[in-house]
Design a protein around this motif. Structure first.
Motif, PDB file in Angstrom:
ATOM      1  N   ALA A  74       2.649  15.663 -21.591  1.00 12.61           N
ATOM      2  CA  ALA A  74       3.728  16.536 -21.126  1.00 12.61           C
ATOM      3  C   ALA A  74       3.353  17.192 -19.796  1.00 12.61           C
ATOM      4  N   HIS A  75       2.071  17.567 -19.665  1.00 13.90           N
ATOM      5  CA  HIS A  75       1.643  18.362 -18.509  1.00 13.90           C
ATOM      6  C   HIS A  75       0.431  17.726 -17.819  1.00 13.90           C
ATOM      7  N   PRO A  76       0.294  17.972 -16.506  1.00  8.71           N
ATOM      8  CA  PRO A  76      -0.944  17.548 -15.849  1.00  8.71           C
ATOM      9  C   PRO A  76      -2.121  18.239 -16.558  1.00  8.71           C
ATOM     10  N   ASP A  77      -3.081  17.523 -16.945  1.00 10.84           N
ATOM     11  CA  ASP A  77      -4.345  17.886 -17.636  1.00 10.84           C
ATOM     12  C   ASP A  77      -4.364  17.468 -19.116  1.00 10.84           C
ATOM     13  N   ASP A  78      -3.196  17.186 -19.728  1.00 15.37           N
ATOM     14  CA  ASP A  78      -3.176  16.774 -21.146  1.00 15.37           C
ATOM     15  C   ASP A  78      -3.903  15.438 -21.327  1.00 15.37           C
ATOM     16  N   VAL A  79      -3.602  14.491 -20.461  1.00 18.81           N
ATOM     17  CA  VAL A  79      -4.206  13.159 -20.559  1.00 18.81           C
ATOM     18  C   VAL A  79      -5.715  13.270 -20.355  1.00 18.81           C
ATOM     19  N   ASP A 114       6.824  20.722 -25.658  1.00 19.85           N
ATOM     20  CA  ASP A 114       6.833  19.635 -24.657  1.00 19.85           C
ATOM     21  C   ASP A 114       5.980  18.459 -25.135  1.00 19.85           C
ATOM     22  N   HIS A 115       4.835  18.794 -25.766  1.00 22.18           N
ATOM     23  CA  HIS A 115       3.946  17.739 -26.286  1.00 22.18           C
ATOM     24  C   HIS A 115       4.671  16.929 -27.355  1.00 22.18           C
ATOM     25  N   GLU A 116       5.271  17.653 -28.319  1.00 22.56           N
ATOM     26  CA  GLU A 116       5.914  16.971 -29.450  1.00 22.56           C
ATOM     27  C   GLU A 116       7.099  16.129 -28.982  1.00 22.56           C
TER      28      GLU A 116
HETATM   29 ZN   LIG Z   1       0.068  20.291 -22.317  1.00 26.18          ZN
END
Ligand SMILES: [Zn+2]
Length: 240
Positions: free
Chosen positions: A8-13, A113-115
């Motif tokens: 969902a966001h930059p840094d999650d990956v 956002d993740h879900e």
């Molecule tokens: Zn995130």
């Protein structure tokens, strides 16, 4: 193979599967890193436009370390909802990447956002070849294999498969280090990290060691394979 990791966001990956992506890249696979949002609420110190620009640059810098292409769908952080346009944008993304394997959030996570990112990926996986779903990119005749990474604190998550990332742990930390703007954000917002920006990296090390302990190596990342109908075309192991 073509590998897509979408958070969902930059840094999650980077937090949850950078070691695995680095290992795939070293084996010669093509890697795409994507984010649904620009992360544009991720700072109390910058304007939304500024932090979006900063975080997209950080994500692009991180992707460049393993020769991956970074793509941002640019939706609003924490205000990400499923619409027809969003669904088509996700289909277009997967077609663009011609993804064989996709990594994304676990369906159960702490963040909406993740879900939602996880749900949309799971929903659209079977739509990639459908000609009547028109997007800029043409249909691609592959239904990708989907893998979920764990929630950031590992809560309620039992991996079905592990990847030994011992030789790629340093690369993972290098990629995470690109997320300079998020160190302050994490320590401002998470009680367990308060006042110590470096502790964010400690949590990643601890999780990598914990999964390593379970799978018989020094550092590992754990994943759950999506087993829903039509998403199981690979019988051989596709993880690196
Ligand atoms: Zn995130």
């Amino acid at each position: 193979m073509n590998i897509l990791a979408i958070g969902a966001h930059p840094d999650d990956v980077e937090t949850m599967c950078a070691g695995t992506l680095a290992k795939y890249a070293a084996q010669g696979h093509k890697i795409f890193i994507a984010t649904a949002t620009s992360g544009n609420i991720g700072s109390a110190r910058h304007s939304m436009e500024e932090i979006a620009r900063i975080r997209k640059q950080e994500a692009a810098n991180s992707a460049a370390i393993i020769g991956a292409e970074y793509i941002c769908l640019d939706y609003d952080d924490e205000m990400f909802y499923e619409t027809k346009e969003v669904r088509l944008a996700f289909i277009n993304l997967v077609r663009h990447c011609k993804a064989d394997v996709i990594f994304t959030h676990n369906p159960e996570d702490y963040n909406p956002d993740h879900e939602l990112t996880s749900k949309i990926i799971n929903d659209i996986a079977v739509m990639i070849p459908i000609a009547h779903l028109k997007t800029e990119e043409p249909p691609h005749d592959v239904i990708p294999s989907i893998w979920y990474w764990e929630p950031v604190n590992g809560m309620n998550f039992q991996p079905t498969d592990y990847v030994d990332i011992t030789d790629y742990y340093e690369t993972k930390m290098k990629m995470l280090n690109c997320m300079e703007s998020q160190k302050a954000w994490m320590s401002d917002n998470y009680a367990s990290l308060r006042g110590d920006e470096e502790r964010f990296f400690d949590t990643i090390r601890i999780l990598s060691e914990f999964r390593g302990m379970q799978s018989g190596c020094k550092y590992a990342e754990g994943f759950v394979r999506a087993l829903d109908g039509m998403r199981t075309r690979f019988t051989e192991r596709v993880l690196p």
